[in-house]
Structures are given as C-alpha cells and as structure tokens.
Design a protein around this motif. Structure first.
Motif, mmCIF file in Angstrom:
data_model
loop_
_atom_site.group_PDB
_atom_site.id
_atom_site.type_symbol
_atom_site.label_atom_id
_atom_site.label_comp_id
_atom_site.label_asym_id
_atom_site.label_seq_id
_atom_site.Cartn_x
_atom_site.Cartn_y
_atom_site.Cartn_z
ATOM 1 N N ARG A 240 0.760 -1.121 -0.001
ATOM 2 C CA ARG A 240 -0.012 0.037 -0.080
ATOM 3 C C ARG A 240 0.966 1.025 0.099
ATOM 4 N N PRO A 241 0.660 2.192 -0.743
ATOM 5 C CA PRO A 241 1.513 3.420 -0.599
ATOM 6 C C PRO A 241 1.468 4.175 0.815
ATOM 7 N N THR A 242 2.635 4.666 1.023
ATOM 8 C CA THR A 242 2.674 5.119 2.423
ATOM 9 C C THR A 242 1.901 6.725 2.302
ATOM 10 N N LYS A 243 1.413 7.266 3.623
ATOM 11 C CA LYS A 243 0.819 8.471 3.686
ATOM 12 C C LYS A 243 1.657 9.708 3.087
ATOM 13 N N GLU A 244 3.066 9.603 3.153
ATOM 14 C CA GLU A 244 3.778 10.482 2.183
ATOM 15 C C GLU A 244 3.403 10.647 1.128
ATOM 16 N N GLN A 245 3.604 9.226 0.277
ATOM 17 C CA GLN A 245 3.437 9.185 -1.111
ATOM 18 C C GLN A 245 2.070 9.509 -1.473
ATOM 19 N N LEU A 246 1.101 9.163 -0.686
ATOM 20 C CA LEU A 246 -0.189 9.673 -1.064
ATOM 21 C C LEU A 246 -0.416 11.126 -1.065
ATOM 22 N N ASP A 247 0.242 11.841 -0.034
ATOM 23 C CA ASP A 247 0.246 13.173 0.063
ATOM 24 C C ASP A 247 0.734 13.783 -1.207
ATOM 25 N N LYS A 248 1.703 13.371 -1.746
ATOM 26 C CA LYS A 248 2.583 14.188 -2.648
ATOM 27 C C LYS A 248 1.983 13.704 -3.944
ATOM 28 N N GLU A 254 -3.330 17.800 -7.959
ATOM 29 C CA GLU A 254 -3.914 19.299 -7.761
ATOM 30 C C GLU A 254 -3.132 20.185 -8.573
ATOM 31 N N ALA A 255 -1.890 20.203 -8.630
ATOM 32 C CA ALA A 255 -1.041 21.145 -9.206
ATOM 33 C C ALA A 255 -1.420 21.081 -10.899
ATOM 34 N N ALA A 256 -1.372 19.900 -11.323
ATOM 35 C CA ALA A 256 -1.915 19.562 -12.583
ATOM 36 C C ALA A 256 -2.837 20.057 -13.061
ATOM 37 N N LYS A 261 -6.491 24.648 -15.605
ATOM 38 C CA LYS A 261 -7.609 25.359 -15.538
ATOM 39 C C LYS A 261 -7.028 26.843 -16.055
ATOM 40 N N THR A 262 -5.798 26.956 -16.151
ATOM 41 C CA THR A 262 -5.299 28.626 -16.558
ATOM 42 C C THR A 262 -4.627 28.385 -17.909
ATOM 43 N N GLY A 263 -4.900 27.134 -18.383
ATOM 44 C CA GLY A 263 -4.492 26.990 -19.948
ATOM 45 C C GLY A 263 -3.080 26.480 -19.985
ATOM 46 N N VAL A 264 -2.459 26.054 -18.864
ATOM 47 C CA VAL A 264 -0.788 25.806 -19.170
ATOM 48 C C VAL A 264 -0.659 24.328 -19.163
ATOM 49 N N GLY A 265 0.134 24.019 -20.122
ATOM 50 C CA GLY A 265 0.197 22.385 -20.491
ATOM 51 C C GLY A 265 1.092 21.822 -19.450
ATOM 52 N N SER A 266 1.907 22.531 -18.772
ATOM 53 C CA SER A 266 2.788 21.808 -17.692
ATOM 54 C C SER A 266 2.851 22.481 -16.464
ATOM 55 N N ALA A 267 3.028 21.874 -15.451
ATOM 56 C CA ALA A 267 3.069 22.488 -13.903
ATOM 57 C C ALA A 267 4.441 22.203 -13.205
ATOM 58 N N GLY A 268 4.658 22.601 -12.263
ATOM 59 C CA GLY A 268 5.851 22.575 -11.385
ATOM 60 C C GLY A 268 5.496 22.247 -9.957
ATOM 61 N N LEU A 269 6.096 21.322 -9.514
ATOM 62 C CA LEU A 269 5.974 21.191 -7.806
ATOM 63 C C LEU A 269 7.261 20.811 -7.086
ATOM 64 N N ASP A 270 7.546 21.406 -6.108
ATOM 65 C CA ASP A 270 8.843 21.221 -5.211
ATOM 66 C C ASP A 270 9.947 21.290 -6.077
#
Length: 294
Positions: A240-248, A254-256, A261-270
C-alpha cells in the motif's frame, strides 16, 4: 486515465486455503487478505481431488460472507481442470488461478469452458477473471501473449515449480530476472504484476518477509501470494502507498489540475516539472487507494 484490465482488481495479498482443510478456511476469515485462493492443486493429494472439489460450493458460500474476491486454483492436467471449472464457476468466484499456464492457446480453451458455464448460470460475460501462474520456461517465453489474453487481469510467478525446472532456488537472481520481465509484460497490457522478490515460504521470520515485500514493491510488483495468515498484514501494508506518497500524489494531481484550468500545459511542484508520466503514476496511486478505502 484509460481503463485497464487491472482496474477491476486490487490484490496486495492473495491467501491460499486448501479446499479440503476447514481449519485453514476458518483462520482465513480473520486474515484481512484482499483475496482468497481456494486451492485444488498442490495442497490437495491426488486421491482427495474429488472430495476437495465437492467441498467448493459450501466453502465459497462461507467465505463470500467475508471476502469480495475469491479465486480457485484449478488443476493440471486438462481432464481435471474441466471438472474443476464445471464446479467452481459461480457468482461468488471472482476468478481462476491457472496452474502451469502454457500460453494463449491454453487460456483460450479454458475461457471457452468458462464462458459455457457462465452462460448456463446466467452470469455476465467475462465475469470470471484469469490469473495465470508462470511456472515453466515455456510460459516465461510467452509472457506477452499470456498477458494479452482477454480474461487475464494479473500474472504471478510460481516460484517453486519454475525454480525446480530451472535448477535454481526460488529466491535466486534467475527468478528475480523473470519477475522483471513479468512486470514489463504486465505493464504493456495494463494488468497487475504479482510476485515476491524472495520466497513466499518464509512465514516465521517476518522481518525478512517484510524486506522481501519492500524489494518487490520497489521493483514494480503490486501484490503477492501468501501461504500463511501471518504474511497478510505485512503484504497489505507493504504494497500500500505510504501516507507521504499519497500526500505527494494528491499535490501532483492538484497542481496539474490548477495548471490545466489556467491553460498551461505543464506544471511544477517542489522544483520539479510534472509531466504526463508523473501525473499518470500519481492518478493511478490515488485510484488504487480509493479502491482500497472503498
């Protein structure tokens, strides 16, 4: 996200129960396994096959009160398997574990027999899934065709039989290499790769067994066969995925979505870009967790 054959199953632990051993069946009820495999093959003596087969309806009825996923491992040769299929295909049996799967032709013959029984019982088409056991070098050479058979939702390496044929140990690097190939073949067809980087016979040294599970998950395997209830909780937690893996994963999705929604094809995170494979892994992890929670 496209639907795959594995979307209908989530099996981190599949616990074997001999068909003719009521005590083992009773212990299985409190095991917490994702699936039960009622065994008609190796754990049943030849002279007891008919008796074990006759016990299936009662056993399935009892186990179905606790488990949604009940499978039955049928016999080889084909003459025995035909009798098994005539008995085990029913509403509460999710699938058949195919002992010593030989290839697509073998699965096609079994599927024809299963389809006839489903029709006779007014069950939906393809109600009964297939889980082939890769137990011979012939099957290893045909992994892709086995994985692409219509009813197949998962594959697993039968370590003991395959090791005996190859002349190696069940936890050898040779079998680990086979499982790497199994993971790739399963990914190409969207089915579940199951197995353990170690021996499923290890049920006393549970820390060692937990190490096997960790290695297996890291290699891309999604669950394992279990021969003892002691192994079940370790497999369930380990795969089972860990809590940290699920949170990420949630943050990735959410970031994608915010970028879309803003029309951007890619996103960044951390500080890292979220591309299509990263998003796909995150979405699949959350989908599997939802299935578990449900």
């Amino acid at each position: 996200m496209p639907t795959t054959p594995a979307d209908c199953v989530y099996w981190r632990s599949l616990l074997f129960v001999p068909a003719n051993n009521a005590r083992y069946a009773e212990k299985a009820l409190t095991s917490g396994a994702d699936a039960i495999i009622i065994d008609l093959e190796d754990s049943v003596l030849v002279e007891c096959k008919a008796e074990a087969r006759a016990a299936i309806p009662r056993l399935v009825d009892e186990l179905s009160k606790t488990f949604k996923n009940i499978l039955v491992r049928t016999n080889r040769p084909l003459s025995l398997c035909v009798r098994d299929i005539e008995t085990v295909v029913c509403k509460h049996v999710t699938g058949i574990v195919v002992a010593k799967c030989a290839g697509a032709e073998h699965l096609a013959i079994l599927s024809e027999l299963i389809e006839e029984r489903e029709a006779a019982l007014d069950l939906p088409r393809k109600h009964t899934k297939l889980l082939p056991l890769i137990e011979t070098s012939q099957a290893v050479a045909r992994l892709d065709e086995i994985a692409s058979s219509p009813r197949v939702v998962a594959m697993v390496c039968g370590d003991e039989d395959l090791a005996a044929e190859l002349g190696c140990e069940p936890d050898s690097e040779t079998l680990i290499a086979v499982k790497h190939r199994l993971v790739l073949a399963a990914a190409r067809q969207g089915i579940m790769p199951l197995g353990l980087h170690g021996s499923i016979a290890e049920y006393r040294d549970l820390s060692r067994y937990a190490h096997f599970v960790d290695r297996s998950k890291a290699a891309g395997l999604k669950g394992t066969l279990c021969i003892h209830p002691n192994q079940v909780s370790i497999a369930n937690n380990g795969f089972r995925p860990t809590k940290e893996q699920l949170d990420k994963a949630k943050r990735v999705v959410e970031a994608a979505e915010a970028a879309r929604k803003t029309g951007v094809g890619s996103a960044g995170l951390d500080g890292r870009m979220i591309d299509a494979p990263v998003l796909l892994r995150a979405a699949r992890m959350l989908k599997a967790e939802k299935k578990f929670a449900g």
